[in-house]
Design a protein around this motif. Structure first.
Motif, short mmCIF file in Angstrom:
data_model
loop_
_atom_site.label_atom_id
_atom_site.label_comp_id
_atom_site.label_asym_id
_atom_site.label_seq_id
_atom_site.Cartn_x
_atom_site.Cartn_y
_atom_site.Cartn_z
N GLU A 128 0.81 -1.21 0.01
CA GLU A 128 -0.04 0.01 -0.03
C GLU A 128 0.96 1.36 0.01
N ALA A 129 1.95 1.17 0.72
CA ALA A 129 2.71 2.36 1.02
C ALA A 129 3.59 2.56 -0.19
N SER A 130 3.83 1.77 -0.91
CA SER A 130 4.83 1.97 -2.17
C SER A 130 4.15 1.93 -3.36
N GLY A 131 3.06 1.23 -3.37
CA GLY A 131 2.33 1.07 -4.68
C GLY A 131 2.85 -0.10 -5.62
N VAL A 132 3.70 -0.87 -4.90
CA VAL A 132 4.25 -2.10 -5.43
C VAL A 132 3.34 -3.28 -5.27
N ARG A 143 14.45 -12.13 -8.30
CA ARG A 143 15.75 -11.60 -7.71
C ARG A 143 15.96 -10.38 -8.03
N THR A 144 15.44 -9.74 -9.00
CA THR A 144 15.45 -8.32 -9.54
C THR A 144 14.00 -7.65 -9.49
N ALA A 145 14.30 -6.13 -9.49
CA ALA A 145 12.76 -5.56 -9.36
C ALA A 145 13.23 -4.32 -10.31
N ASP A 146 12.24 -3.86 -11.06
CA ASP A 146 12.59 -2.74 -12.08
C ASP A 146 12.75 -1.44 -11.31
N VAL A 147 13.21 -0.63 -11.77
CA VAL A 147 13.77 0.58 -11.11
C VAL A 147 12.79 1.25 -10.41
N ASP A 148 11.54 1.40 -11.03
CA ASP A 148 10.35 2.26 -10.56
C ASP A 148 9.91 1.52 -9.26
N ASP A 149 9.98 0.24 -9.17
CA ASP A 149 9.55 -0.40 -7.87
C ASP A 149 10.75 -0.50 -6.93
N VAL A 194 12.46 1.94 -6.43
CA VAL A 194 12.70 3.49 -5.93
C VAL A 194 11.32 3.68 -4.89
N ALA A 195 10.21 3.02 -5.17
CA ALA A 195 9.10 3.13 -4.54
C ALA A 195 9.36 2.63 -3.10
N LEU A 196 9.99 1.21 -3.42
CA LEU A 196 9.99 0.54 -2.17
C LEU A 196 10.97 1.24 -1.18
N ALA A 197 12.28 1.83 -1.84
CA ALA A 197 13.10 2.37 -0.65
C ALA A 197 12.41 3.61 -0.09
N GLU A 198 11.68 4.47 -0.92
CA GLU A 198 11.02 5.45 -0.51
C GLU A 198 10.06 5.09 0.92
N ALA A 199 9.32 4.06 0.29
CA ALA A 199 8.27 3.45 1.41
C ALA A 199 9.03 3.27 3.02
N LEU A 200 10.26 2.59 2.53
CA LEU A 200 10.93 2.01 3.64
C LEU A 200 11.70 3.36 4.29
N GLY A 201 12.03 4.36 3.74
CA GLY A 201 12.74 5.50 4.35
C GLY A 201 14.23 5.28 4.22
N VAL A 202 14.65 4.48 3.26
CA VAL A 202 15.96 4.30 3.08
C VAL A 202 16.63 4.63 1.53
N SER A 203 17.68 5.04 1.21
CA SER A 203 18.50 5.12 0.32
C SER A 203 18.35 4.07 -0.74
N ILE A 204 18.29 4.06 -2.00
CA ILE A 204 18.25 3.46 -3.01
C ILE A 204 19.71 2.84 -3.49
N ASN A 205 20.49 3.79 -3.04
CA ASN A 205 21.90 3.79 -3.71
C ASN A 205 22.60 2.35 -3.18
N PRO A 206 22.36 2.10 -1.97
CA PRO A 206 23.00 0.44 -1.68
C PRO A 206 22.52 -0.47 -2.67
N LEU A 207 21.31 -0.48 -3.11
CA LEU A 207 20.63 -1.66 -3.87
C LEU A 207 21.45 -1.68 -5.18
N PHE A 208 21.95 -0.60 -5.67
CA PHE A 208 22.67 -0.75 -6.85
C PHE A 208 24.30 -0.64 -6.68
N ALA A 209 24.74 -0.78 -5.54
CA ALA A 209 26.32 -0.93 -5.56
C ALA A 209 26.74 -2.10 -5.79
N PRO A 210 27.83 -2.32 -6.00
CA PRO A 210 28.44 -3.33 -6.25
C PRO A 210 28.71 -4.30 -4.94
#
Length: 78
Positions: free
Chosen positions: A17-21, A35-41, A43-59
């Motif tokens: 509900e919070a993320s729209g995913v 194992r993967t999610a599209d970028v929009d999902d 971003v929406a999950l990170a925003e709903a959780l109040g965390v940065s999305i950067n670690p999701l894409f870090a090596p």
């Protein structure tokens, strides 16, 4: 609806509900069948959780330092 704050556990339904995913996407990500999610999902999950999305894409961190990052220790012969 009031959503949990940062680092407060969410139910899958509340997170959806919070993320729209879609709930099914969140469930599959949690149980590892997806194992993967599209970028929009992501971003929406990170925003709903109040965390940065950067670690999701870090090596991933390397288990051993690379040769270039090691400091050489001078020997008595140098």
């Amino acid at each position: 609806m009031q959503y949990p704050g940062r680092l407060t556990p969410y139910s899958i339904r509340a997170l959806a509900e919070a993320s729209g995913v879609k709930r099914g996407v969140i469930e599959k990500l949690l149980n590892g069948t997806q194992r993967t999610a599209d970028v929009d999902d992501a971003v929406a999950l990170a925003e709903a959780l109040g965390v940065s999305i950067n670690p999701l894409f870090a090596p991933p961190a390397s288990p051993e330092p690379s040769q270039t990052s090691r400091h050489s220790t001078p020997t008595s012969e140098e």
